[in-house]
Motif scaffolding. Structure first.
Motif, PDB file in Angstrom:
ATOM      1  N   SER A 246      30.735  42.383  49.864  1.00 27.82           N
ATOM      2  CA  SER A 246      31.860  43.324  49.861  1.00 27.82           C
ATOM      3  C   SER A 246      32.868  42.873  48.817  1.00 27.82           C
ATOM      4  O   SER A 246      32.875  41.704  48.399  1.00 27.82           O
ATOM      5  CB  SER A 246      32.521  43.411  51.240  1.00 27.82           C
ATOM      6  OG  SER A 246      33.006  42.138  51.646  1.00 27.82           O
ATOM      7  N   VAL A 247      33.711  43.799  48.399  1.00 31.56           N
ATOM      8  CA  VAL A 247      34.703  43.510  47.354  1.00 31.56           C
ATOM      9  C   VAL A 247      36.066  43.994  47.827  1.00 31.56           C
ATOM     10  O   VAL A 247      36.200  45.140  48.284  1.00 31.56           O
ATOM     11  CB  VAL A 247      34.335  44.204  46.028  1.00 31.56           C
ATOM     12  CG1 VAL A 247      35.383  43.896  44.955  1.00 31.56           C
ATOM     13  CG2 VAL A 247      32.953  43.770  45.570  1.00 31.56           C
ATOM     14  N   VAL A 248      37.058  43.119  47.720  1.00 36.99           N
ATOM     15  CA  VAL A 248      38.426  43.466  48.081  1.00 36.99           C
ATOM     16  C   VAL A 248      39.236  43.615  46.800  1.00 36.99           C
ATOM     17  O   VAL A 248      39.267  42.702  45.970  1.00 36.99           O
ATOM     18  CB  VAL A 248      39.061  42.396  48.993  1.00 36.99           C
ATOM     19  CG1 VAL A 248      40.525  42.723  49.273  1.00 36.99           C
ATOM     20  CG2 VAL A 248      38.278  42.286  50.298  1.00 36.99           C
ATOM     21  N   VAL A 249      39.847  44.764  46.631  1.00 39.19           N
ATOM     22  CA  VAL A 249      40.656  45.051  45.439  1.00 39.19           C
ATOM     23  C   VAL A 249      42.109  44.754  45.761  1.00 39.19           C
ATOM     24  O   VAL A 249      42.679  45.303  46.713  1.00 39.19           O
ATOM     25  CB  VAL A 249      40.485  46.522  45.009  1.00 39.19           C
ATOM     26  CG1 VAL A 249      41.377  46.833  43.812  1.00 39.19           C
ATOM     27  CG2 VAL A 249      39.024  46.812  44.684  1.00 39.19           C
ATOM     28  N   VAL A 250      42.718  43.877  44.974  1.00 44.96           N
ATOM     29  CA  VAL A 250      44.112  43.490  45.198  1.00 44.96           C
ATOM     30  C   VAL A 250      44.928  43.862  43.963  1.00 44.96           C
ATOM     31  O   VAL A 250      44.497  43.627  42.835  1.00 44.96           O
ATOM     32  CB  VAL A 250      44.222  41.976  45.511  1.00 44.96           C
ATOM     33  CG1 VAL A 250      43.665  41.131  44.388  1.00 44.96           C
ATOM     34  CG2 VAL A 250      45.667  41.577  45.802  1.00 44.96           C
TER      35      VAL A 250
ATOM     36  N   ALA B  25      33.139  49.555  37.616  1.00 44.58           N
ATOM     37  CA  ALA B  25      32.376  48.562  36.863  1.00 44.58           C
ATOM     38  C   ALA B  25      32.683  47.151  37.348  1.00 44.58           C
ATOM     39  O   ALA B  25      31.784  46.317  37.489  1.00 44.58           O
ATOM     40  CB  ALA B  25      32.678  48.689  35.373  1.00 44.58           C
ATOM     41  N   ALA B  26      33.967  46.859  37.613  1.00 43.00           N
ATOM     42  CA  ALA B  26      34.353  45.535  38.090  1.00 43.00           C
ATOM     43  C   ALA B  26      33.768  45.267  39.475  1.00 43.00           C
ATOM     44  O   ALA B  26      33.294  44.159  39.760  1.00 43.00           O
ATOM     45  CB  ALA B  26      35.875  45.413  38.126  1.00 43.00           C
ATOM     46  N   VAL B  27      33.815  46.262  40.329  1.00 46.78           N
ATOM     47  CA  VAL B  27      33.228  46.121  41.666  1.00 46.78           C
ATOM     48  C   VAL B  27      31.717  45.932  41.556  1.00 46.78           C
ATOM     49  O   VAL B  27      31.124  45.081  42.240  1.00 46.78           O
ATOM     50  CB  VAL B  27      33.562  47.348  42.538  1.00 46.78           C
ATOM     51  CG1 VAL B  27      32.758  47.330  43.841  1.00 46.78           C
ATOM     52  CG2 VAL B  27      35.054  47.380  42.844  1.00 46.78           C
ATOM     53  N   GLY B  28      31.079  46.701  40.670  1.00 48.54           N
ATOM     54  CA  GLY B  28      29.637  46.571  40.479  1.00 48.54           C
ATOM     55  C   GLY B  28      29.237  45.182  40.006  1.00 48.54           C
ATOM     56  O   GLY B  28      28.232  44.623  40.468  1.00 48.54           O
TER      57      GLY B  28
ATOM     58  N   ILE C 122      41.008  41.793  40.939  1.00 47.64           N
ATOM     59  CA  ILE C 122      42.438  41.967  40.677  1.00 47.64           C
ATOM     60  C   ILE C 122      42.591  43.173  39.756  1.00 47.64           C
ATOM     61  O   ILE C 122      42.046  43.192  38.656  1.00 47.64           O
ATOM     62  CB  ILE C 122      43.035  40.705  40.036  1.00 47.64           C
ATOM     63  CG1 ILE C 122      42.866  39.511  40.978  1.00 47.64           C
ATOM     64  CG2 ILE C 122      44.496  40.915  39.680  1.00 47.64           C
ATOM     65  CD1 ILE C 122      43.271  38.186  40.356  1.00 47.64           C
ATOM     66  N   ALA C 123      43.323  44.166  40.228  1.00 47.68           N
ATOM     67  CA  ALA C 123      43.419  45.433  39.493  1.00 47.68           C
ATOM     68  C   ALA C 123      44.846  45.709  39.059  1.00 47.68           C
ATOM     69  O   ALA C 123      45.800  45.421  39.785  1.00 47.68           O
ATOM     70  CB  ALA C 123      42.914  46.587  40.364  1.00 47.68           C
ATOM     71  N   ALA C 124      44.978  46.259  37.867  1.00 45.81           N
ATOM     72  CA  ALA C 124      46.292  46.659  37.352  1.00 45.81           C
ATOM     73  C   ALA C 124      46.082  47.780  36.342  1.00 45.81           C
ATOM     74  O   ALA C 124      45.012  47.883  35.732  1.00 45.81           O
ATOM     75  CB  ALA C 124      46.992  45.484  36.679  1.00 45.81           C
ATOM     76  N   PRO C 125      47.079  48.639  36.165  1.00 41.81           N
ATOM     77  CA  PRO C 125      46.954  49.687  35.146  1.00 41.81           C
ATOM     78  C   PRO C 125      46.715  49.093  33.765  1.00 41.81           C
ATOM     79  O   PRO C 125      47.270  48.054  33.416  1.00 41.81           O
ATOM     80  CB  PRO C 125      48.312  50.405  35.209  1.00 41.81           C
ATOM     81  CG  PRO C 125      48.824  50.124  36.581  1.00 41.81           C
ATOM     82  CD  PRO C 125      48.353  48.730  36.907  1.00 41.81           C
TER      83      PRO C 125
ATOM     84  N   GLY D  28      37.489  29.721  46.465  1.00 44.12           N
ATOM     85  CA  GLY D  28      36.058  29.687  46.261  1.00 44.12           C
ATOM     86  C   GLY D  28      35.407  31.043  46.114  1.00 44.12           C
ATOM     87  O   GLY D  28      34.173  31.148  46.089  1.00 44.12           O
ATOM     88  N   LEU D  29      36.203  32.099  46.003  1.00 46.41           N
ATOM     89  CA  LEU D  29      35.667  33.442  45.840  1.00 46.41           C
ATOM     90  C   LEU D  29      35.401  33.740  44.374  1.00 46.41           C
ATOM     91  O   LEU D  29      36.063  33.207  43.486  1.00 46.41           O
ATOM     92  CB  LEU D  29      36.662  34.488  46.356  1.00 46.41           C
ATOM     93  CG  LEU D  29      37.061  34.456  47.831  1.00 46.41           C
ATOM     94  CD1 LEU D  29      38.055  35.567  48.098  1.00 46.41           C
ATOM     95  CD2 LEU D  29      35.848  34.597  48.716  1.00 46.41           C
ATOM     96  N   GLU D  30      34.467  34.640  44.126  1.00 46.51           N
ATOM     97  CA  GLU D  30      34.339  35.207  42.791  1.00 46.51           C
ATOM     98  C   GLU D  30      35.538  36.128  42.582  1.00 46.51           C
ATOM     99  O   GLU D  30      35.898  36.914  43.459  1.00 46.51           O
ATOM    100  CB  GLU D  30      33.038  35.991  42.657  1.00 46.51           C
ATOM    101  CG  GLU D  30      32.851  36.646  41.307  1.00 46.51           C
ATOM    102  CD  GLU D  30      32.813  35.638  40.165  1.00 46.51           C
ATOM    103  OE1 GLU D  30      33.310  35.988  39.073  1.00 46.51           O
ATOM    104  OE2 GLU D  30      32.298  34.512  40.361  1.00 46.51           O
ATOM    105  N   VAL D  31      36.181  36.016  41.426  1.00 44.28           N
ATOM    106  CA  VAL D  31      37.374  36.811  41.139  1.00 44.28           C
ATOM    107  C   VAL D  31      37.146  37.584  39.842  1.00 44.28           C
ATOM    108  O   VAL D  31      36.901  36.987  38.791  1.00 44.28           O
ATOM    109  CB  VAL D  31      38.634  35.931  41.008  1.00 44.28           C
ATOM    110  CG1 VAL D  31      39.854  36.792  40.668  1.00 44.28           C
ATOM    111  CG2 VAL D  31      38.883  35.152  42.289  1.00 44.28           C
ATOM    112  N   GLY D  32      37.213  38.905  39.933  1.00 45.53           N
ATOM    113  CA  GLY D  32      37.059  39.753  38.768  1.00 45.53           C
ATOM    114  C   GLY D  32      38.358  40.456  38.412  1.00 45.53           C
ATOM    115  O   GLY D  32      39.368  40.311  39.114  1.00 45.53           O
ATOM    116  N   VAL D  33      38.327  41.206  37.324  1.00 48.44           N
ATOM    117  CA  VAL D  33      39.511  41.911  36.826  1.00 48.44           C
ATOM    118  C   VAL D  33      39.142  43.349  36.518  1.00 48.44           C
ATOM    119  O   VAL D  33      38.068  43.622  35.979  1.00 48.44           O
ATOM    120  CB  VAL D  33      40.068  41.239  35.550  1.00 48.44           C
ATOM    121  CG1 VAL D  33      41.169  42.079  34.920  1.00 48.44           C
ATOM    122  CG2 VAL D  33      40.589  39.844  35.863  1.00 48.44           C
ATOM    123  N   ALA D  34      40.041  44.257  36.856  1.00 49.59           N
ATOM    124  CA  ALA D  34      39.895  45.660  36.467  1.00 49.59           C
ATOM    125  C   ALA D  34      41.199  46.127  35.847  1.00 49.59           C
ATOM    126  O   ALA D  34      42.220  46.190  36.528  1.00 49.59           O
ATOM    127  CB  ALA D  34      39.534  46.531  37.669  1.00 49.59           C
TER     128      ALA D  34
END
Length: 299
Positions: free
Chosen positions: A177-181, A165-168, A123-126, A149-155
């Motif tokens: 694979s990583v989907v940026v929302v 870094a978040a994708v890594g 999950i990405a935001a400025p 059930g997905l791993e959820v990260g933040v950027a």
């Protein structure tokens, strides 16, 4: 005699890169203008008040993560709405809420899991202030806990390395694979072309759905103004309790202050937003991921 149509000002804070991610919307909202809070908003509204036409409706474009922008907008309008301009300016309810944001991000997680079971979500935001960035992490936790059930990260994106870094991290945790929302109003991909294994989910809502919700907010505000409610007093309280300055005393003798007024922190929403498959804002109760009513919102 019909009431003149309200002239619309969309105010964008950090969730829309100070309005940059909203510039595509006036094509669907004829006559609307986009501005950042503060002096740009002041100048826009003052110019509209100096010209002939209906009342000026100001809509904070936030998903609930930028209460300071709402309060700053209200303070600007409070000064402008005095004297001859009284009754000609109205502050709309913010575009969305944290509950709406969580519901749409849960939908994104469910769709991603259905299409790519080995993917992770970022999950990405400025990048904003520490409190709003912390709120983004809380939102991500709710999506992770009640998601698919997905791993959820933040950027919190301030530069490309933040997202990389978040994708890594997601890849190191085993995601193929990583989907940026986006957790804001972005419609274009923030994913650098060189960032292998990452793709962009797309905007949370279609532009048509965003325009429909904006129209509903303006109509409700204009109706309130006809009954003497300009929404400004409520907006002034939007950032109540936001940040350290308003912290309650946690350790005896550490400071803080008492409150003669009550607090309401309920997350229940008794109202329902009209749904027709385009707007589809609805509160989400905690529980397993499901096909929320908001699933069709991006169609």
């Amino acid at each position: 005699m019909s009431t003149p149509q309200a002239r619309l000002v969309l105010v964008g804070g950090h969730e829309s890169r100070q309005g940059a991610d909203l510039e595509r919307l006036p094509a669907l909202l004829p006559g609307a203008v986009v501005t950042a809070p503060g002096r740009p908003l002041h100048d826009r509204v003052r110019a509209l008040l100096g010209s002939a036409g209906g009342p000026v409706a100001v809509l904070p474009m936030t998903w609930g993560r930028d209460p300071v922008a709402v309060a700053d907008t209200a303070r600007t309008l409070q000064w402008l709405a005095s004297g001859d301009a009284r009754g000609r300016v109205v502050l709309c309810e913010p575009f969305g809420t944290i509950d709406h944001l969580v519901a749409l991000l849960r939908t994104a997680a469910a769709r991603t899991a259905a299409a790519q079971s080995d993917a992770a979500l970022v999950i990405a935001a400025p990048k904003a202030d520490p409190f709003d960035d912390a709120e983004l992490h809380r939102v991500a936790h709710l999506v992770r806990t009640h998601g698919a059930g997905l791993e959820v990260g933040v950027a919190c994106v301030g530069a490309d390395p933040d997202l990389a870094a978040a994708v890594g991290r997601a890849r190191l945790l085993g995601a193929d694979s990583v989907v940026v929302v986006p957790a804001g109003f972005a419609a274009s991909s923030p994913v650098p072309a060189a960032l292998d294994g990452a793709s962009f989910y797309g905007p949370l809502l279609s532009d048509q759905a965003v325009a429909r919700i904006v129209t509903e907010r303006v109509a409700a505000a204009a109706h309130g103004l006809e009954h003497g409610r300009d929404g400004i007093a409520e907006g002034l309280e939007a950032d109540h309790g936001h940040g350290y300055a308003h912290s309650h005393e946690v350790v005896p003798g550490s400071g803080g202050h008492g409150h003669p007024h009550g607090h309401s922190h309920s997350h229940e929403h008794p109202h329902q937003h009209p749904q027709d498959g385009a707007t589809a804002f609805a509160p989400v109760a905690p529980g397993p991921a499901r096909a929320d009513a908001s699933a069709s919102a991006r169609q």
